[in-house]
Design an enzyme around this catalytic site. Structure first.
Site, PDB file in Angstrom:
ATOM      1  N   SER A 284       0.736  -1.026   0.103  1.00 45.17           N
ATOM      2  CA  SER A 284       0.166  -0.265  -0.321  1.00 45.17           C
ATOM      3  C   SER A 284       0.736   1.439   0.232  1.00 45.17           C
ATOM      4  CB  SER A 284      -1.106   0.144   1.395  1.00 45.17           C
ATOM      5  OG  SER A 284      -1.742   1.303   1.018  1.00 45.17           O
TER       6      SER A 284
ATOM      7  N   HIS B 282      -1.139  -1.671  -4.455  1.00 50.54           N
ATOM      8  CA  HIS B 282      -2.521  -1.366  -3.181  1.00 50.54           C
ATOM      9  C   HIS B 282      -2.486  -0.303  -3.252  1.00 50.54           C
ATOM     10  CE1 HIS B 282      -5.744  -2.394  -0.406  1.00 50.54           C
ATOM     11  NE2 HIS B 282      -5.729  -1.336  -0.048  1.00 50.54           N
TER      12      HIS B 282
ATOM     13  N   ASP C 147      -5.364   3.650  -2.047  1.00 51.63           N
ATOM     14  CA  ASP C 147      -6.197   3.655  -0.681  1.00 51.63           C
ATOM     15  C   ASP C 147      -6.644   4.778  -1.597  1.00 51.63           C
ATOM     16  OD1 ASP C 147      -6.181   1.732   0.749  1.00 51.63           O
ATOM     17  OD2 ASP C 147      -3.731   1.699   1.351  1.00 51.63           O
TER      18      ASP C 147
ATOM     19  N   MET D 194      -9.679   7.430  -0.166  1.00 47.11           N
ATOM     20  CA  MET D 194     -10.572   7.982   0.341  1.00 47.11           C
ATOM     21  C   MET D 194     -11.251   9.579   0.294  1.00 47.11           C
ATOM     22  SD  MET D 194      -7.851   6.657   3.828  1.00 47.11           S
ATOM     23  CE  MET D 194      -6.852   6.029   3.673  1.00 47.11           C
TER      24      MET D 194
ATOM     25  N   HIS E 192      -8.570   0.287  -3.981  1.00 54.48           N
ATOM     26  CA  HIS E 192      -9.809   0.199  -2.676  1.00 54.48           C
ATOM     27  C   HIS E 192      -9.778   1.743  -2.577  1.00 54.48           C
ATOM     28  CE1 HIS E 192      -9.831  -0.130   1.827  1.00 54.48           C
ATOM     29  NE2 HIS E 192     -11.150  -0.324   1.647  1.00 54.48           N
TER      30      HIS E 192
ATOM     31  N   MET F  77     -12.434   4.381  -0.223  1.00 54.26           N
ATOM     32  CA  MET F  77     -13.655   4.314   1.202  1.00 54.26           C
ATOM     33  C   MET F  77     -13.893   5.157   0.576  1.00 54.26           C
ATOM     34  SD  MET F  77     -10.136   3.555   3.443  1.00 54.26           S
ATOM     35  CE  MET F  77      -8.932   3.271   1.699  1.00 54.26           C
TER      36      MET F  77
ATOM     37  N   MET G 282     -10.893  -6.631   5.987  1.00 52.57           N
ATOM     38  CA  MET G 282      -9.968  -4.976   6.433  1.00 52.57           C
ATOM     39  C   MET G 282      -9.936  -5.372   8.353  1.00 52.57           C
ATOM     40  SD  MET G 282      -9.797  -2.741   4.785  1.00 52.57           S
ATOM     41  CE  MET G 282      -8.646  -2.271   6.211  1.00 52.57           C
TER      42      MET G 282
ATOM     43  N   GLY H 115      -9.204   4.093   6.730  1.00 54.05           N
ATOM     44  CA  GLY H 115      -9.050   5.800   7.158  1.00 54.05           C
ATOM     45  C   GLY H 115      -7.560   5.548   7.262  1.00 54.05           C
ATOM     46  N   PHE H 116      -6.463   4.804   8.249  1.00 54.38           N
ATOM     47  CA  PHE H 116      -5.131   5.108   8.597  1.00 54.38           C
ATOM     48  C   PHE H 116      -4.337   3.987   8.180  1.00 54.38           C
ATOM     49  CE2 PHE H 116      -8.327   8.072  10.678  1.00 54.38           C
ATOM     50  CZ  PHE H 116      -7.327   9.180   9.728  1.00 54.38           C
ATOM     51  N   GLY H 117      -3.182   4.256   8.002  1.00 51.85           N
ATOM     52  CA  GLY H 117      -2.381   2.768   7.848  1.00 51.85           C
ATOM     53  C   GLY H 117      -1.372   2.789   9.238  1.00 51.85           C
ATOM     54  N   GLY H 118      -0.458   1.660   9.626  1.00 47.97           N
ATOM     55  CA  GLY H 118      -0.091   1.940  10.860  1.00 47.97           C
ATOM     56  C   GLY H 118      -0.954   1.601  12.073  1.00 47.97           C
TER      57      GLY H 118
ATOM     58  N   ASP I 289      -6.367  -6.346   4.615  1.00 47.02           N
ATOM     59  CA  ASP I 289      -5.648  -5.541   4.634  1.00 47.02           C
ATOM     60  C   ASP I 289      -5.683  -4.525   5.886  1.00 47.02           C
ATOM     61  OD1 ASP I 289      -5.001  -2.606   4.087  1.00 47.02           O
ATOM     62  OD2 ASP I 289      -6.669  -2.347   2.683  1.00 47.02           O
ATOM     63  N   GLY I 290      -4.541  -3.944   6.800  1.00 47.92           N
ATOM     64  CA  GLY I 290      -4.426  -3.131   7.867  1.00 47.92           C
ATOM     65  C   GLY I 290      -3.440  -4.049   8.877  1.00 47.92           C
ATOM     66  N   GLY I 291      -2.396  -3.713   9.096  1.00 49.13           N
ATOM     67  CA  GLY I 291      -1.640  -3.877  10.431  1.00 49.13           C
ATOM     68  C   GLY I 291      -0.906  -5.665   9.803  1.00 49.13           C
TER      69      GLY I 291
ATOM     70  N   GLY J 283       0.786  -1.330   4.181  1.00 49.79           N
ATOM     71  CA  GLY J 283       2.130  -0.275   3.682  1.00 49.79           C
ATOM     72  C   GLY J 283       2.843  -0.327   4.875  1.00 49.79           C
TER      73      GLY J 283
ATOM     74  N   ALA K  95       4.873  -1.887   6.370  1.00 51.17           N
ATOM     75  CA  ALA K  95       5.655  -3.499   6.905  1.00 51.17           C
ATOM     76  C   ALA K  95       6.241  -3.822   5.464  1.00 51.17           C
ATOM     77  CB  ALA K  95       4.728  -5.039   7.189  1.00 51.17           C
TER      78      ALA K  95
HETATM   79  C1  DX5 Z   1      -6.303   1.675   5.976  1.00 52.43           C
HETATM   80  C2  DX5 Z   1      -5.936   0.989   4.545  1.00 52.43           C
HETATM   81  C3  DX5 Z   1      -4.725   0.030   4.850  1.00 52.43           C
HETATM   82  C4  DX5 Z   1      -3.689   0.588   4.563  1.00 52.43           C
HETATM   83  C5  DX5 Z   1      -2.953  -0.701   5.430  1.00 52.43           C
HETATM   84  O1  DX5 Z   1      -7.534   2.309   5.824  1.00 52.43           O
HETATM   85  O2  DX5 Z   1      -6.931   0.516   3.385  1.00 52.43           O
HETATM   86  O3  DX5 Z   1      -4.513   0.165   2.783  1.00 52.43           O
HETATM   87  O4  DX5 Z   1      -3.182   1.285   3.680  1.00 52.43           O
HETATM   88  O5  DX5 Z   1      -1.767   0.308   5.927  1.00 52.43           O
HETATM   89  P1  DX5 Z   1      -0.699  -0.988   6.922  1.00 52.43           P
HETATM   90  O6  DX5 Z   1       0.081  -2.377   6.664  1.00 52.43           O
HETATM   91  O7  DX5 Z   1       0.309   0.177   7.480  1.00 52.43           O
HETATM   92  O8  DX5 Z   1      -1.499  -0.936   8.135  1.00 52.43           O
HETATM   93 ZN    ZN Z   2      -6.626  -0.469   1.469  1.00 52.90          ZN
END
Ligand code: DX5
Ligand code: ZN
Length: 240
Positions: A20, A45, A47, A49, A78, A80, A149, A154-157, A187-189, A209, A211
């Site tokens: 991502s 990927h 994102d 938003m 993706h 959103m 999900m 909404g947010f990475g990390g 997707d996520g973490g 993302g 990682a």
């Molecule tokens: C969150 C996104 C994810 C995000 C994942 O809304 O859909 O794609 O980038 O980021 P990481 O891998 O850092 O959790």
């Molecule tokens: Zn995503």
């Protein structure tokens, strides 16, 4: 460059890594894409938003069209967005190969899937952590991928929600039951520490993302580690 590599071209018994770009350096997008390609990522990927469906804003079709010139990797988009039907065409024209939208958005899901397919892209449906697997049952026969999900969008990390593994297992069973060859993405973490558990639950498309783009060991090693989860995919998955 218009490239169409819909997900339906891939076998679902192969583990795919989709980094991502949300976690990358947006001032150096072309270099980040090149690094992902050299690391043998399978897709990118993206994102998208809108500041309404989720409390964050990212980028739109012009940025995707610019990125399209710098990589031949399939774009895994993706959405959103509250109204995905308004944006499917601009993103397809900008170079999307696969488009996923949320079951919680305000739209007729079957009509959006048709729209995506008519534009030559594969279609995915996704669901937030609080939405039950049953919410996608009706649309399941029409789609090419389910995105589970594992954080609030909404947010990475953010921190991976391990309860989502059970949801992935349930969706894997639902997909097999109807004889579909849909892929399952998470997707996520996701990190090297939980990727094998995800694969064991039937997930064959890994989004990461932080990682990947912020890996201390570098992008290439990070993607290789995620690919290792191929060995954890369920043996019974026949693949298409
Ligand atoms: C969150 C996104 C994810 C995000 C994942 O809304 O859909 O794609 O980038 O980021 P990481 O891998 O850092 O959790
Ligand atoms: Zn995503």
């Amino acid at each position: 460059m218009t490239i169409k590599h819909p997900l339906s071209e891939f076998k679902n018994n192969r583990l795919l890594v989709s980094p991502s770009v949300l976690a990358c350096n947006f001032a150096c997008l072309a270099d980040e894409l090149k690094a992902a390609e050299e690391a043998e990522a399978d897709m990118i990927h993206l994102d998208i938003m809108d500041g309404h469906f989720v409390p964050n804003i990212t980028f739109g079709p012009p940025v995707v069209a610019s990125m399209r010139k710098y990589t031949t990797l399939p774009f895994d988009v993706h959405l959103m967005l509250v109204h995905p039907e308004q944006y499917v065409e601009p993103f397809a024209k900008a170079g999307a190969d696969h488009i996923t939208f949320h079951i919680e958005s305000e739209c007729d899901p079957a009509a959006v899937v048709r729209q995506i397919h008519e534009l030559g892209c594969s279609a995915g449906i996704t669901l937030k952590p609080g939405t039950p697997a049953s919410a996608i049952e009706a649309i399941l026969p029409e789609i090419d991928m389910v995105l589970v999900m594992s954080v609030e969008p909404g947010f990475g990390g953010q921190k991976f929600q391990p309860e989502m593994l059970k949801k992935a297992t349930d969706i894997h069973k639902m997909i097999r039951k109807i004889g579909s060859h849909a892929h399952i993405e998470i997707d996520g973490g996701i990190t090297r520490d939980n990727v094998c558990e995800a694969a064991a639950a039937g997930v064959n498309v890994i989004v990461a993302g932080t990682a990947v783009f912020r890996a201390p060991e570098g992008i290439k090693a990070a993607v290789a580690e995620l690919h290792e989860a191929q060995k954890a995919l369920p043996k019974e998955a026949p693949g298409k």
